[in-house]
Design an enzyme around this catalytic site. Structure first.
Site, PDB file in Angstrom:
ATOM      1  N   SER A   1       0.715  -1.443  -0.461  1.00  0.00           N
ATOM      2  CA  SER A   1       0.005  -0.343  -0.115  1.00  0.00           C
ATOM      3  C   SER A   1       0.837   1.148  -0.365  1.00  0.00           C
ATOM      4  O   SER A   1       2.055   0.778  -0.050  1.00  0.00           O
ATOM      5  CB  SER A   1      -1.043   0.105   1.360  1.00  0.00           C
ATOM      6  OG  SER A   1      -0.142   0.218   2.924  1.00  0.00           O
TER       7      SER A   1
ATOM      8  N   SER B   1      12.049  10.077   6.959  1.00  0.00           N
ATOM      9  CA  SER B   1      10.342  10.960   6.458  1.00  0.00           C
ATOM     10  C   SER B   1      11.223  12.239   6.963  1.00  0.00           C
ATOM     11  O   SER B   1      12.758  12.207   6.638  1.00  0.00           O
ATOM     12  CB  SER B   1      10.052  10.746   7.558  1.00  0.00           C
ATOM     13  OG  SER B   1       8.813  11.657   8.581  1.00  0.00           O
TER      14      SER B   1
ATOM     15  N   TYR C   1       9.330   7.622  16.228  1.00  0.00           N
ATOM     16  CA  TYR C   1       9.433   7.007  15.155  1.00  0.00           C
ATOM     17  C   TYR C   1      10.952   8.449  14.311  1.00  0.00           C
ATOM     18  O   TYR C   1      11.996   7.432  13.503  1.00  0.00           O
ATOM     19  CB  TYR C   1       7.981   8.304  14.747  1.00  0.00           C
ATOM     20  CG  TYR C   1       8.073   8.030  12.891  1.00  0.00           C
ATOM     21  CD1 TYR C   1       8.504   7.133  12.017  1.00  0.00           C
ATOM     22  CD2 TYR C   1       8.147   9.258  12.428  1.00  0.00           C
ATOM     23  CE1 TYR C   1       8.565   6.505  10.677  1.00  0.00           C
ATOM     24  CE2 TYR C   1       7.761   9.286  10.637  1.00  0.00           C
ATOM     25  CZ  TYR C   1       8.192   7.965  10.293  1.00  0.00           C
ATOM     26  OH  TYR C   1       8.104   8.037   9.107  1.00  0.00           O
TER      27      TYR C   1
ATOM     28  N   LYS D   1      14.166   6.659  12.955  1.00  0.00           N
ATOM     29  CA  LYS D   1      14.594   7.528  11.160  1.00  0.00           C
ATOM     30  C   LYS D   1      15.487   8.060  11.352  1.00  0.00           C
ATOM     31  O   LYS D   1      15.951   7.801  10.400  1.00  0.00           O
ATOM     32  CB  LYS D   1      13.190   8.242  10.774  1.00  0.00           C
ATOM     33  CG  LYS D   1      12.049   7.619  10.568  1.00  0.00           C
ATOM     34  CD  LYS D   1      12.184   7.055   9.624  1.00  0.00           C
ATOM     35  CE  LYS D   1      10.821   6.169   8.930  1.00  0.00           C
ATOM     36  NZ  LYS D   1      10.576   5.128   7.902  1.00  0.00           N
TER      37      LYS D   1
ATOM     38  N   THR E   1      -1.182   9.275   1.772  1.00  0.00           N
ATOM     39  CA  THR E   1      -1.254   7.438   2.446  1.00  0.00           C
ATOM     40  C   THR E   1      -1.450   6.919   4.111  1.00  0.00           C
ATOM     41  O   THR E   1      -2.252   7.676   4.957  1.00  0.00           O
ATOM     42  CB  THR E   1       0.596   6.928   2.849  1.00  0.00           C
ATOM     43  OG1 THR E   1       0.610   7.534   4.338  1.00  0.00           O
ATOM     44  CG2 THR E   1       1.177   6.766   1.742  1.00  0.00           C
TER      45      THR E   1
END
Length: 272
Positions: free
Chosen positions: A15, A138, A151, A155, A186
């Site tokens: 996806s 990101s 996160y 990252k 998304t």
């Protein structure tokens, strides 16, 4: 350069950005290896791509399946030309409220899993003297963002790994790309973990109004083909933040030159 005929392995391909990457590489004539956990969704993406596809579902954090998966891909493709480490999970919770297990899960998925797969693929690329490795990071891997401490940690970490890896392998003919998307349309917010590790289940307005995934990956492929090492795919304030933290090409060149100048030999000699 062209991706036609190249074997491209994409994780998180069921996806979002991963599926868009699959469609874009298929349109460029690549042979695709599509990985993720949802077999039905992977089959649907493969059908969209047509052509030459190997659907290979697995859990990226299960280290026991990594070596067999790499062997299967190598047998099918004859060699992996491009590895896209795209599988990941985000977060929406304040650090003070977040259970430590959330940090463990996000670091396992977003940092350790792509390192494990890259380490398994790397020897084959080095032996062939060619290959590309891309980390889908990101803007939160460039700038610390509230409610994303786990996160951001993962990252930022994968960016450091990739930068160091690039310095080690560039002179061997390999390319390493750090890709920093901003808000792309998304399900990243819906799938994000909350403070107790449960799925958030709702999206963010900034994500819903973000860049179309197909437009985002078009830039990614174009910049990869041009050999860009840091690829910032964002708009507005997110782009400005990413660009403000961009590593100068001169610095990347300088670090990469250490290897060609005998850095490893000097380190080993000094250790004797």
């Amino acid at each position: 350069m062209s991706f036609a005929g190249q074997a491209v392995w994409i994780t998180g391909a069921s996806s979002g950005i991963g599926a868009a990457l699959a469609r874009a590489f298929a349109a460029a004539g690549a042979r695709l290896i599509l990985s993720g956990r949802n077999l039905a969704a992977l089959d649907e993406v493969a059908a969209q791509c047509g052509g030459d596809c190997l659907v290979l579902p697995f859990e990226t954090t299960d280290n026991s399946v990594i070596a067999p998966a790499v062997e299967q891909v190598a047998a099918w493709s004859g060699g992996i030309d491009v590895l896209i480490n795209n599988a990941g999970i985000s977060q929406r919770s304040l650090a003070v409220d977040t259970d430590y297990s959330v940090y463990e899960r996000i670091v396992a998925v977003d940092l350790l899993a792509p390192i494990a797969l890259t380490q398994a693929v790397l020897p084959g690329m080095v032996a062939r003297g060619s290959g590309r490795i891309a980390m889908i990071s990101s803007i939160a891997g460039k700038v610390g963002v509230p409610m994303r401490t786990a996160y951001c940690a993962a990252k930022f970490g994968i960016a450091g790994y990739a930068d160091a890896l690039r310095a080690e392998v560039a002179h061997l003919g390999l390319h390493v790309h750090n890709i920093y998307p901003g808000s792309v349309r998304t399900d990243v917010s819906r799938n994000a973990l909350t403070a107790d590790g449960s799925k958030r289940g709702v999206s963010d307005k900034v994500i819903d109004n973000g860049i179309d995934p197909d437009e985002a990956v078009a830039q990614m492929l174009a910049d990869m083909a041009q050999g860009e090492r840091e690829i910032i795919v964002a708009e507005g304030a997110e782009k400005a933040m990413g660009e403000a933290r961009r590593t100068p090409d001169a610095m990347l060149d300088q670090i990469g030159a250490f290897m060609a100048a005998g850095y490893v030999e000097r380190m080993n000699r000094d250790a004797e």
